[in-house]
Design a protein around this motif. Structure first.
Motif, PDB file in Angstrom:
ATOM      1  N   ASP A 118       0.885  -1.175   0.000  1.00  0.00           N
ATOM      2  CA  ASP A 118       0.000   0.000   0.000  1.00  0.00           C
ATOM      3  C   ASP A 118       0.915   1.215   0.000  1.00  0.00           C
ATOM      4  N   SER A 121      -1.048   6.450  -1.817  1.00  0.00           N
ATOM      5  CA  SER A 121      -2.311   6.594  -1.078  1.00  0.00           C
ATOM      6  C   SER A 121      -2.595   8.018  -0.575  1.00  0.00           C
ATOM      7  N   PRO A 122      -2.585   8.994  -1.484  1.00  0.00           N
ATOM      8  CA  PRO A 122      -2.835  10.371  -1.038  1.00  0.00           C
ATOM      9  C   PRO A 122      -4.328  10.640  -0.838  1.00  0.00           C
ATOM     10  N   ASN A 123      -4.627  11.773  -0.230  1.00  0.00           N
ATOM     11  CA  ASN A 123      -6.009  12.204  -0.106  1.00  0.00           C
ATOM     12  C   ASN A 123      -6.365  13.021  -1.328  1.00  0.00           C
ATOM     13  N   HIS A 158      -4.288   3.317  -2.129  1.00  0.00           N
ATOM     14  CA  HIS A 158      -5.491   3.366  -1.280  1.00  0.00           C
ATOM     15  C   HIS A 158      -5.848   4.844  -1.066  1.00  0.00           C
ATOM     16  N   GLY A 160      -7.388   8.373  -0.255  1.00  0.00           N
ATOM     17  CA  GLY A 160      -8.242   8.961   0.783  1.00  0.00           C
ATOM     18  C   GLY A 160      -9.345   9.756   0.104  1.00  0.00           C
ATOM     19  N   GLU A 264     -10.973   4.747  -0.314  1.00  0.00           N
ATOM     20  CA  GLU A 264     -11.617   4.350   0.942  1.00  0.00           C
ATOM     21  C   GLU A 264     -13.123   4.225   0.735  1.00  0.00           C
ATOM     22  N   TYR A 313     -11.565   6.552   9.175  1.00  0.00           N
ATOM     23  CA  TYR A 313     -10.363   6.098   8.469  1.00  0.00           C
ATOM     24  C   TYR A 313      -9.981   4.673   8.878  1.00  0.00           C
ATOM     25  N   ASP A 317      -9.890   1.072   6.924  1.00  0.00           N
ATOM     26  CA  ASP A 317      -8.665   0.276   6.815  1.00  0.00           C
ATOM     27  C   ASP A 317      -8.911  -1.177   7.234  1.00  0.00           C
ATOM     28  N   ARG A 324      -8.304  -7.331   1.036  1.00  0.00           N
ATOM     29  CA  ARG A 324      -6.989  -7.738   0.499  1.00  0.00           C
ATOM     30  C   ARG A 324      -6.715  -9.201   0.790  1.00  0.00           C
ATOM     31  N   TYR A 335       2.369  -1.509   4.631  1.00  0.00           N
ATOM     32  CA  TYR A 335       1.819  -0.156   4.556  1.00  0.00           C
ATOM     33  C   TYR A 335       2.977   0.817   4.558  1.00  0.00           C
ATOM     34  N   VAL A 337       3.757   4.015   4.953  1.00  0.00           N
ATOM     35  CA  VAL A 337       3.108   5.219   5.484  1.00  0.00           C
ATOM     36  C   VAL A 337       4.027   5.836   6.537  1.00  0.00           C
ATOM     37  N   GLN A 341       1.950   7.757  11.685  1.00  0.00           N
ATOM     38  CA  GLN A 341       0.732   6.952  11.790  1.00  0.00           C
ATOM     39  C   GLN A 341       0.981   5.627  12.512  1.00  0.00           C
ATOM     40  N   HIS A 344      -1.895   4.430  14.753  1.00  0.00           N
ATOM     41  CA  HIS A 344      -3.030   3.924  13.967  1.00  0.00           C
ATOM     42  C   HIS A 344      -2.804   2.466  13.561  1.00  0.00           C
ATOM     43  N   PHE A 345      -1.604   2.178  13.055  1.00  0.00           N
ATOM     44  CA  PHE A 345      -1.363   0.813  12.591  1.00  0.00           C
ATOM     45  C   PHE A 345      -1.237  -0.175  13.745  1.00  0.00           C
TER      46      PHE A 345
HETATM   47  N1  ARG Z   1      -4.543   8.747   2.888  1.00  0.00           N
HETATM   48  C1  ARG Z   1      -3.699   8.626   4.032  1.00  0.00           C
HETATM   49  C2  ARG Z   1      -2.942   9.924   4.278  1.00  0.00           C
HETATM   50  O1  ARG Z   1      -2.760  10.693   3.345  1.00  0.00           O
HETATM   51  C3  ARG Z   1      -2.687   7.529   3.917  1.00  0.00           C
HETATM   52  C4  ARG Z   1      -3.270   6.159   3.703  1.00  0.00           C
HETATM   53  C5  ARG Z   1      -2.281   5.075   3.948  1.00  0.00           C
HETATM   54  N2  ARG Z   1      -2.813   3.770   3.725  1.00  0.00           N
HETATM   55  C6  ARG Z   1      -3.691   3.176   4.539  1.00  0.00           C
HETATM   56  N3  ARG Z   1      -4.161   2.008   4.191  1.00  0.00           N
HETATM   57  N4  ARG Z   1      -4.057   3.711   5.658  1.00  0.00           N
HETATM   58  O2  ARG Z   1      -2.516  10.158   5.388  1.00  0.00           O
END
Ligand code: ARG
Length: 578
Positions: A118, A121-123, A158, A160, A264, A313, A317, A324, A335, A337, A341, A344-345
């Motif tokens: 993954d 994965s931008p917003n 992925h 956002g 998402e 969020y 996930d 997946r 991930y 990232v 974060q 979160h993970f």
């Molecule tokens: N969209 C999120 C951000 O910009 C990152 C996502 C990362 N991937 C995930 N499966 N959470 O912070």
């Protein structure tokens, strides 16, 4: 070196009566070439055989191993040192390197294993900023390296594209769209629709100060979106499509691609079933204004659903993990990232474990550090002096401009200066991200990054260019005639052995999800070659030296292929001239 180590390990294992796999990974280079060309520490062997290491080393040194390229075996304390019949070793080594052709570096290490990555994965509705570079390029490099190591890779973007912030944006369009000129010039007709969306969003937050009711309205807009209201959906879809088109421009420029682009938003339905499963397994708890899952003493609970019923969020996930797993039955799911974060993970993975899903121990947060920008003589996290986010596109343009100037100063002669400057500038920015271990924070120092000197992308590209240049100059020779037997000097052998490590290095970089392992290897190899080249003549016109010249050219050709693939897999263009 793997084939050679394996052959030697098998021979020793047969004599010592131990399983060969226990030996393969143990070989190392002796601290000093005068001791030998390869060493084996005997501690693990001694343990298996219940004897002292020096004793077993002495015993094995006497045995006949029957490996043709090993000339002499000597025990030095607990070590066994092997001296090669260099002509034979080099002949076999060169044959092996050549057999791999232009694909040298690939291996079958990951056969039958699947890795989901993954990355990026931008917003949506925002620009890609320079810190997105890290996830995007580290992830792409990991995908390339895993593929090179023989894994089946699924690269996932992925996006956002769901959540309450889109309610705000839709609400802002409704109220301030007219004022922003959207009726006269709709989003789709604008050069930079994202900039318009940004200013709508900023405006929404400013107006909310005096009109707090906007907050509830925005929530209502998100509810409309969630329940499939046609207007809300149409506007959202347009925002999504325009954002993706914009991202794609940068992905193309950076050579980035995905096997699946999924937002998402795609997890709406599945989220319902996941929440039911949480409920049924008694994991869901009511907290003040939300439903949560506790994940441990010192960790805050994982938020599943807010009081107003909207999901989060994390919930999305969780649903994505399930999708997946069902789709790909992965061996690993990474991930890529930022380290920010981490919590979160940790929460997410614990919930998966509590649910008893079988993939719980296959999830990994491949975290990376922050990218800091120069501000007022110091460094700040991703923003310029005036608090603006630094856009990735701007940085790339600037880097390309610097590369163009540097090439002009050097008087570089290339067919297509524009394309070359683009490859050098972009490559410089990418390499700056692959140089140090990903967990470290990086200071984004553009002047240093684009320099042709020091440990930079342009320096590595230039090293590749030199190999190509040497081979072009050697028109009268044919590397296919090389035998390898003349690569018998200490320096030739050392360089050859370093090149032989490449497939192992690639496999290890994949295994550890650490592209910098390849970056560092290439830097090391570049400096080994420069030292070699300063002392040894490759192109020797003396007819009597023809055999040696041909062999050395063949070695340079394999260095070329190593750099070509190493750079490519890191996401950097291997140029032939610059
Ligand atoms: N969209 C999120 C951000 O910009 C990152 C996502 C990362 N991937 C995930 N499966 N959470 O912070």
């Amino acid at each position: 070196m793997q084939t050679f180590k394996r052959e030697l390990a098998a021979a020793i294992a047969a004599v010592a009566d131990v399983p060969p796999e226990t030996l393969e990974g143990l070989f190392s280079s002796p601290p000093d070439r005068s001791l030998g060309d390869l060493a084996l520490p005997c501690f693990p062997l001694a343990k298996l055989r219940k004897t002292a290491p020096p004793q077993i080393a002495a015993e094995l040194a006497e045995a006949d191993l029957g490996v043709p390229w090993v000339k002499e075996v000597r025990a030095t304390g607990p070590y066994l040192n092997f001296r090669f019949d260099r002509g034979r070793f080099s002949t076999a080594a060169l044959a092996e390197l050549r057999a791999a052709g232009e694909e040298y570096g690939r291996s079958e290490t990951g056969r039958e294993r699947t890795v989901v990555i993954d990355y990026s994965s931008p917003n949506i509705a925002k620009h890609l900023a320079v810190h997105h570079l890290r996830s995007t390029m580290l992830g792409q490099a990991m995908a390339n390296l895993f593929r090179a190591a023989g894994y089946r890779v699924v690269g996932v973007n992925h996006l956002g594209d769901w959540g309450t912030s889109f309610g705000k944006l839709l609400c802002a369009m409704e109220h301030f769209g007219e004022a922003e000129g959207l009726t006269a010039r709709p989003l789709a007709e604008r050069d930079d629709p994202i900039a318009t969306l940004n200013s709508l969003y900023t405006r929404f937050h400013a107006e909310m100060e005096t009109r707090p009711e906007l907050e509830e309205e925005a929530r209502e807009w998100f509810r409309r979106l969630e329940t499939g209201d046609p207007l809300a959906r149409a506007r959202w879809r347009e925002i999504r499509d325009l954002s993706l088109a914009r991202f794609q421009r940068l992905y193309d420029r950076l050579g980035v691609s995905f096997d699946e682009v999924i937002g998402e938003s795609a997890f709406e339905e599945r989220m319902g079933t996941v929440v039911e499963e949480l409920e049924a397994s008694g994991l869901l708890e009511e907290s003040e204004d939300a439903q949560v899952v506790s994940v441990g003493e010192d960790v805050p609970p994982f938020l599943v659903r807010k009081k107003d019923g909207t999901t989060l969020y994390g919930t999305r996930d969780l649903a994505a993990v399930q999708q997946r797993w069902e789709t790909w039955h992965f061996d690993r799911c990474l991930y890529v990232v930022d380290a920010g974060q981490g919590l979160h993970f940790r929460q997410l993975f614990t919930v998966v474990e509590k649910l008893g899903w079988p993939c719980a121990d296959r999830l990994e947060h491949s975290a990376f550090g922050v990218m800091r920008m120069p501000v007022d003589g110091g460094w700040a996290k991703g923003r310029t002096r005036d608090g603006r986010v630094v856009l990735l596109e701007e940085v790339l343009d600037h880097a390309v401009e610097c590369a163009r100037r540097a090439m002009e100063e050097k008087g570089a002669e290339v067919d297509d200066p524009e394309a070359t400057a683009e490859a050098v500038g972009v490559g410089a920015v990418i390499f700056s991200d692959m140089k140090a271990r990903r967990g470290k924070d990086v200071n984004f120092d553009l002047d240093k990054i684009v320099s042709f000197e020091g440990e930079t992308g342009p320096y590595l590209q230039y090293t590749h260019v030199r190999f190509c240049g040497i081979l072009r100059k050697a028109a009268g020779y044919s590397v296919s005639e090389a035998t390898g037997q003349h690569l018998d000097g200490e320096a030739d052998l050392a360089l050859l052995q370093e090149v032989l490590l490449f497939p192992e290095v690639v496999a290890r970089a994949a295994e550890e999800a650490e592209p910098s392992i390849v970056g560092q290897y290439l830097l090391g190899l570049a400096s080994s070659f420069n030292a070699y080249y300063a002392q040894h003549r490759v192109l020797d016109d003396d007819p009597a030296a023809r055999g040696r010249t041909t062999d050395r050219l063949a070695l340079v050709d394999r260095l070329r292929v190593t750099f070509r693939n190493g750079l490519r897999w890191l996401g950097i263009a291997p140029l032939e001239r610059m």
